[in-house]
Design an enzyme around this catalytic site. Sequence first.
Site, PDB file in Angstrom:
ATOM      1  N   HIS A 166       7.832  63.179  12.408  1.00  0.00           N
ATOM      2  CA  HIS A 166       7.038  63.271  14.090  1.00  0.00           C
ATOM      3  C   HIS A 166       6.095  62.700  14.196  1.00  0.00           C
ATOM      4  CE1 HIS A 166       4.391  67.365  16.472  1.00  0.00           C
ATOM      5  NE2 HIS A 166       3.731  65.931  15.406  1.00  0.00           N
ATOM      6  N   GLU A 167       5.870  62.333  12.585  1.00  0.00           N
ATOM      7  CA  GLU A 167       4.731  61.125  12.963  1.00  0.00           C
ATOM      8  C   GLU A 167       4.747  59.890  13.230  1.00  0.00           C
ATOM      9  OE1 GLU A 167       1.196  62.303  12.527  1.00  0.00           O
ATOM     10  OE2 GLU A 167       2.418  64.036  11.720  1.00  0.00           O
TER      11      GLU A 167
ATOM     12  N   HIS B 110       5.165  59.791  17.327  1.00  0.00           N
ATOM     13  CA  HIS B 110       3.688  59.649  17.787  1.00  0.00           C
ATOM     14  C   HIS B 110       3.261  58.272  17.781  1.00  0.00           C
ATOM     15  CE1 HIS B 110       1.881  63.418  18.273  1.00  0.00           C
ATOM     16  NE2 HIS B 110       2.155  63.880  16.904  1.00  0.00           N
TER      17      HIS B 110
ATOM     18  N   GLU C 237       2.106  65.894  21.281  1.00  0.00           N
ATOM     19  CA  GLU C 237       2.932  67.043  20.196  1.00  0.00           C
ATOM     20  C   GLU C 237       4.828  67.929  20.182  1.00  0.00           C
ATOM     21  OE1 GLU C 237       2.087  67.017  17.292  1.00  0.00           O
ATOM     22  OE2 GLU C 237       0.492  66.125  17.815  1.00  0.00           O
TER      23      GLU C 237
ATOM     24  N   ASP D 227       7.832  65.971  18.017  1.00  0.00           N
ATOM     25  CA  ASP D 227       8.438  67.484  17.403  1.00  0.00           C
ATOM     26  C   ASP D 227      10.107  67.138  17.981  1.00  0.00           C
ATOM     27  OD1 ASP D 227       6.915  68.972  16.795  1.00  0.00           O
ATOM     28  OD2 ASP D 227       6.802  70.687  17.272  1.00  0.00           O
TER      29      ASP D 227
HETATM   30 ZN   LIG Z   1       1.777  65.706  15.687  1.00  0.00          ZN
END
Ligand SMILES: [Zn+2]
Length: 412
Positions: A276-277, A280, A354, A358
């Site tokens: 997930h990071e 980003h 987000e 995801d």
């Molecule tokens: Zn996040």
Amino acid sequence: MNPTTVFYIIIAFIIISFAIDQILDWLNARHFDDPIPAELADVYDEESYRKSQSYKKANSKFAALSSGFMLLVTLVFFFVDGFAYVDTIARSITDNEILVGLIFFGIILIGSDILTTPFSYYKTFVIEERFGFNKSTRALFFADKLKGWIMTILVGGGLLALIIWFYQLSGSSFWIYAWILFAIFALIMNMFYAKLIVPLFNKQKPLEKGSLREKIEAYSATVGFKLDNIFIIDGSKRSTKANAYFSGFGSEKRITLYDTLVNDLEDEEIVAVLAHEVGHYRKNHIIINLATSIVLTGFTLWLLGIFVSQPIFSEALGVTTPSFHVGLIAFGILYTPISGITSFLMNLLSRKFEYQADDFAKNTFAAAPLISSLKKLSRNSLSNLTPHPLYVKFQYSHPTLLQRYQNLSQAK
Ligand SMILES: [Zn+2]
């Protein structure tokens, strides 16, 4: 318009923004006892659910009490011409306009810190303690405060002094120089935050050898993220709550995992959070956020440039000598409707990011371990699983657990 009218507009803005916050909190609190959605039924057992209910209620009561108290103090301060009083004190010490501004904000910040510290102390050592979250000691709490103060004086004081100086040199077009200053500052902070600021409060170490490192290595290789950009931070010295974040860009990019997260989750789940990071990073979220905030800052400063030189704003606060620092206070409050809109939009953007992160984790790794990690993290922090939709729109930087669950459970 006369100064008295401006004064009452300022008071109205303070009360309206307080009222909006209270209505949102109240709406949210009315849904504390809603049944938990079926998809999230496995988050809490009977006992931890009851615990989460009393945690939500304790926090909401505390928030209402502390914000009510601060509103009262703020209004009294405005009605007794507190700013004029502080301005007089500052001017009795020095004639230098930059020093007057620094002393003025110094006194106001010290005053508000004295008022808010008992609340943050209570929050940490009574509420968080009662629910088993707090790991901080009194010594650490006050050491953090002291460090925060030193940083405010050095960084905040430095920036303020420069801006007042720009204002003295170039009048209302000071905002262009201030904008350049803020842009450079934001760039440096974004890039070097993990190296400059975090070490003052925490220890960060690279991933240790072992099965977790091997699993992360295997995943990182598939998405082209270097392992030496991953750090474990000792969040456990303050709280049992877990977290992970991506920061920086270019050579300074890094993913920081809390040691609490590494302890609470299985290896697979940790890799999912990491994925997930990485999402980003791969979707350039940090750079987009940075660019957006620089544009917004430019807009704010441009407006400030128009407003701050008008003596009416100082007069509205009962101050006879118009000054940058008093104008800044009036502007700060009159700006709240705009900042309300921008923070609403920034939250919207953040929730969109987000979902993207995801999705990235789902597509490059797997959805199931991310779902189970989000559920575990929600359980361990006694999260509210039934927030009011309007509250989510205004206050949430992340989608709700249910929304993330639904998004992650959709087919690729
Ligand atoms: Zn996040």
